[in-house]
Design an enzyme around this catalytic site. Sequence first.
Site, PDB file in Angstrom:
ATOM      1  N   LYS A   1       0.836  -1.206   0.000  1.00 20.93           N
ATOM      2  CA  LYS A   1       0.000   0.000   0.000  1.00 20.93           C
ATOM      3  C   LYS A   1       0.869   1.253   0.000  1.00 20.93           C
ATOM      4  O   LYS A   1       0.583   2.224  -0.700  1.00 20.93           O
ATOM      5  CB  LYS A   1      -0.945  -0.019   1.213  1.00 20.93           C
ATOM      6  CG  LYS A   1      -2.034  -1.082   1.075  1.00 20.93           C
ATOM      7  CD  LYS A   1      -2.759  -1.400   2.370  1.00 20.93           C
ATOM      8  CE  LYS A   1      -3.759  -2.534   2.149  1.00 20.93           C
ATOM      9  NZ  LYS A   1      -4.444  -2.929   3.380  1.00 20.93           N
TER      10      LYS A   1
ATOM     11  N   ASP B   1     -10.983   2.508   3.711  1.00 19.11           N
ATOM     12  CA  ASP B   1     -11.346   1.097   3.530  1.00 19.11           C
ATOM     13  C   ASP B   1     -12.829   0.930   3.193  1.00 19.11           C
ATOM     14  O   ASP B   1     -13.250  -0.105   2.704  1.00 19.11           O
ATOM     15  CB  ASP B   1     -11.021   0.294   4.797  1.00 19.11           C
ATOM     16  CG  ASP B   1      -9.696  -0.448   4.694  1.00 19.11           C
ATOM     17  OD1 ASP B   1      -9.273  -0.748   3.561  1.00 19.11           O
ATOM     18  OD2 ASP B   1      -9.091  -0.733   5.746  1.00 19.11           O
TER      19      ASP B   1
ATOM     20  N   GLN C   1      -4.712  -1.457   9.595  1.00 14.16           N
ATOM     21  CA  GLN C   1      -4.532  -2.762   8.963  1.00 14.16           C
ATOM     22  C   GLN C   1      -5.122  -3.858   9.848  1.00 14.16           C
ATOM     23  O   GLN C   1      -4.785  -3.961  11.020  1.00 14.16           O
ATOM     24  CB  GLN C   1      -3.033  -3.010   8.713  1.00 14.16           C
ATOM     25  CG  GLN C   1      -2.723  -4.307   7.979  1.00 14.16           C
ATOM     26  CD  GLN C   1      -3.265  -4.341   6.558  1.00 14.16           C
ATOM     27  OE1 GLN C   1      -3.171  -3.369   5.824  1.00 14.16           O
ATOM     28  NE2 GLN C   1      -3.823  -5.480   6.168  1.00 14.16           N
TER      29      GLN C   1
END
Length: 295
Positions: A54, A121, A98
């Site tokens: 990422k 997200d 995460q």
Amino acid sequence: PHTARLIDGRAISQQILREVKGEVEALKHREVFPDLRVVLVGNRSDSAAYVRQKRRASEEVGIAAGLIHLPDTVSESELLYCVESLNTDDSVHGILVQLPLPPHIDPVRVTNTINPSKDVDGFHPDNFGRLALGMGGPRPMQPCTAAGCVELLVRSGTQLAGSHVCVIGRSKIVGLPVGLLLLQHNATVTYCHSHTRDLASVVRQADVVVAAVGRPRFVRGDWLKPGATVIDVGINADTAAENAGKRVLVGDVHFEEAVQVASAITPVPGGVGPMTVAMLMRNTVRSARSGLPEP
């Protein structure tokens, strides 16, 4: 013998990253510097690898991506305080915690603490509700893997309006949102899951199959309607290969069988995986742009 066309997730994700890079440059001309903060708790090697991917993609498109690495002994309240401080920092546009988190931390509480406009997200109930109600607006935050699946279908020229799409799996991360997005494209969507009776016969009716079950080679070739398009979300270790000392990744679809029946299919790796990261970049830029008037 017939072999399906491969839907190249690496190539399509690169195309999206080029578009995002252009948007980042346009924002920088307007003195807006897109900034993503990634919070990593503990030292899971798989999580660390995802975070590296990422941050690499961020660098490629010109998005700042600061890492906040906390020990796995961090308390839930300390993690929530960290998220709150990012919420109130106006220079930060995207916050990504995460997953998975250590067992003593409630991931739902953490997700729900993120400011919805910075929730890159796309899992915050506000964003999920907007998705379900079709209230996207011009800059919706869509769950990255689900949005990536739909982009693969759209950009590879798959007919969605009026097509029957079977989504196998109903997780909040992929299955559920991908079906909601496909409805917005006027597909006829069937959700299948562990309680579905005679799964193979349901799948066999579908023009498009999205497999997101998390079970290696679960969907067999003879489950598919000839000419179907297959999006394989699974990333599983092949246990037989592991026993022989090799690390091989396989999808949720039995690729060797499916490729002889389908008209198009995503490979694993190199299909859905790279799209997830590309959509994360797109969400971050959308967030950075959201406070601005349209140019």
